[in-house]
Design a protein around this motif. Structure first.
Motif, PDB file in Angstrom:
ATOM      1  N   VAL A  54      65.795  58.416  12.332  1.00 34.97           N
ATOM      2  CA  VAL A  54      64.395  58.295  11.890  1.00 34.97           C
ATOM      3  C   VAL A  54      64.300  57.259  10.779  1.00 34.97           C
ATOM      4  N   ASP A  55      65.218  57.308   9.825  1.00 35.47           N
ATOM      5  CA  ASP A  55      65.216  56.329   8.738  1.00 35.47           C
ATOM      6  C   ASP A  55      65.382  54.911   9.288  1.00 35.47           C
ATOM      7  N   ALA A  56      66.281  54.756  10.259  1.00 33.40           N
ATOM      8  CA  ALA A  56      66.505  53.436  10.858  1.00 33.40           C
ATOM      9  C   ALA A  56      65.274  52.953  11.607  1.00 33.40           C
ATOM     10  N   PHE A  57      64.630  53.846  12.324  1.00 33.13           N
ATOM     11  CA  PHE A  57      63.425  53.473  13.076  1.00 33.13           C
ATOM     12  C   PHE A  57      62.344  52.967  12.134  1.00 33.13           C
ATOM     13  N   LEU A  58      62.119  53.682  11.057  1.00 37.74           N
ATOM     14  CA  LEU A  58      61.073  53.284  10.110  1.00 37.74           C
ATOM     15  C   LEU A  58      61.436  51.979   9.400  1.00 37.74           C
ATOM     16  N   ALA A  59      62.726  51.740   9.243  1.00 37.91           N
ATOM     17  CA  ALA A  59      63.184  50.493   8.615  1.00 37.91           C
ATOM     18  C   ALA A  59      63.324  49.361   9.628  1.00 37.91           C
ATOM     19  N   LYS A  60      62.989  49.656  10.896  1.00 41.63           N
ATOM     20  CA  LYS A  60      63.089  48.699  12.001  1.00 41.63           C
ATOM     21  C   LYS A  60      64.515  48.175  12.171  1.00 41.63           C
ATOM     22  N   LYS A  61      65.458  49.109  12.051  1.00 45.11           N
ATOM     23  CA  LYS A  61      66.864  48.798  12.264  1.00 45.11           C
ATOM     24  C   LYS A  61      67.387  49.607  13.447  1.00 45.11           C
ATOM     25  N   LYS A  62      68.523  49.200  13.981  1.00 44.03           N
ATOM     26  CA  LYS A  62      69.132  49.924  15.088  1.00 44.03           C
ATOM     27  C   LYS A  62      69.893  51.124  14.530  1.00 44.03           C
ATOM     28  N   PRO A  63      69.636  52.332  15.066  1.00 38.23           N
ATOM     29  CA  PRO A  63      70.343  53.509  14.537  1.00 38.23           C
ATOM     30  C   PRO A  63      71.820  53.510  14.943  1.00 38.23           C
ATOM     31  N   VAL A  64      72.630  54.119  14.104  1.00 34.54           N
ATOM     32  CA  VAL A  64      74.043  54.309  14.398  1.00 34.54           C
ATOM     33  C   VAL A  64      74.283  55.817  14.475  1.00 34.54           C
ATOM     34  N   PHE A  65      74.722  56.267  15.650  1.00 31.02           N
ATOM     35  CA  PHE A  65      74.914  57.698  15.871  1.00 31.02           C
ATOM     36  C   PHE A  65      76.377  58.069  15.694  1.00 31.02           C
ATOM     37  N   VAL A  66      76.628  59.170  14.979  1.00 25.26           N
ATOM     38  CA  VAL A  66      77.998  59.619  14.731  1.00 25.26           C
ATOM     39  C   VAL A  66      78.328  60.886  15.521  1.00 25.26           C
ATOM     40  N   GLY A  67      77.346  61.481  16.163  1.00 23.79           N
ATOM     41  CA  GLY A  67      77.615  62.600  17.058  1.00 23.79           C
ATOM     42  C   GLY A  67      77.426  63.972  16.447  1.00 23.79           C
ATOM     43  N   HIS A  68      76.786  64.051  15.248  1.00 24.33           N
ATOM     44  CA  HIS A  68      76.519  65.379  14.669  1.00 24.33           C
ATOM     45  C   HIS A  68      75.320  65.290  13.730  1.00 24.33           C
ATOM     46  N   THR A 105      65.545  60.780  22.531  1.00 20.54           N
ATOM     47  CA  THR A 105      66.967  60.602  22.220  1.00 20.54           C
ATOM     48  C   THR A 105      67.201  59.414  21.306  1.00 20.54           C
ATOM     49  N   GLY A 106      66.260  58.482  21.266  1.00 17.77           N
ATOM     50  CA  GLY A 106      66.381  57.335  20.369  1.00 17.77           C
ATOM     51  C   GLY A 106      66.389  57.727  18.912  1.00 17.77           C
ATOM     52  N   ILE A 107      65.861  58.925  18.601  1.00 17.31           N
ATOM     53  CA  ILE A 107      65.917  59.428  17.224  1.00 17.31           C
ATOM     54  C   ILE A 107      66.699  60.740  17.169  1.00 17.31           C
TER      55      ILE A 107
END
Length: 259
Positions: free
Chosen positions: A245-259, A135-137
């Protein structure tokens, strides 16, 4: 070679051999792993299997670099790896008729955890940790985790692990019955090998019956794998998944928008 296979005195040892990538599962590794398991299944001389890994970590799951390339090529087919690689691998491992011992050093994450849970006896180290991580990605689960965790822990605790993705320590895994034994980190391989050798010299017919009885009580793995496949294919095309996935590879916290 990213996966090695050795058969000695009835014991087949399958080793993940991408230590510099923490044994992440790229396409080459997934194919080689399945080939090794299928070879073992067809070898009448094999009486036990040891799954292990080189390096400090067992397996951190899907190789995200590999996955990003698939997403960029075509998001609609990026999750085809579930049907093409993960499901056949989990089915093959779960269908082995001989005892399977898993030596688990370090991190065991995502599909790596799904693979480990196909074993009969799991040996962890004191610094071993587990997590679902999907769920983190922005994904659900694959590699049979929605089946194996519910069977092992019940729906409530399994749901928490799948939804939250929190890390599980070796001690917790032992307390919850997810592993058979926790030993010093430098003893994981030796203890797992000794256990596997014991099976290789044991009553193989009795072991086959025990495995078949346990499998029959565990419910429909195939149906669970198909449901996971459908979920991952749908989620693999969402904006949340791509941005995470892009945020994970960039070592940033992902921002989820729900879609």
């Amino acid at each position: 070679m990213t996966v090695t296979l050795d058969v000695t005195e009835g014991l087949a040892t399958i080793t993940l051999a991408r230590p510099t990538a923490h044994n992440a599962l790229d396409v080459v590794t997934k194919k080689a792993f399945l080939e090794a398991v299928e070879s073992v299944a067809q070898d009448a001389n094999v009486r036990a299997v040891l799954l292990t890994a080189e390096g400090k970590n067992f397996c951190v799951g899907q190789d995200l670099g590999d996955h990003v390339a698939a997403l960029e090529a075509d998001p609609a087919t990026a999750m085809a790896t579930v049907a093409e690689h993960y499901n056949p691998l989990i089915r093959a491992l779960s269908s082995l008729r001989v005892p399977v011992v898993v030596a688990i050093p370090g991190a065991c994450v995502g599909a790596g955890w799904g693979i480990a849970l196909t074993g009969d006896i799991l040996i962890a180290g004191q610094r071993t940790s587990f997590a679902t991580a999907f769920t983190g990605i922005g994904l659900a689960s694959d590699s049979g985790l929605s089946h194996s965790l519910v069977q092992s822990l019940g729906a409530s605790r399994a749901s928490a692990l799948l939804l939250l993705g929190d890390k599980v320590t070796a001690g917790q895994a032992l307390d919850w019955g997810l592993v058979h034994q926790v030993v010093a980190d430098d003893k994981v391989q030796a203890v797992a090998l000794e256990t596997a050798q014991r099976f290789a010299a044991g009553p193989s017919a009795a072991y086959r019956y025990v495995k078949s009885l346990v499998a029959a009580s565990a419910g429909d793995l195939d149906a669970a794998l198909r449901r996971e496949q459908d979920a991952q294919v749908a989620l693999g095309q969402t904006d949340d998944h791509k941005s995470a996935v892009d945020a994970f590879l960039a070592k940033k916290k992902p921002v989820f928008v729900g879609h």
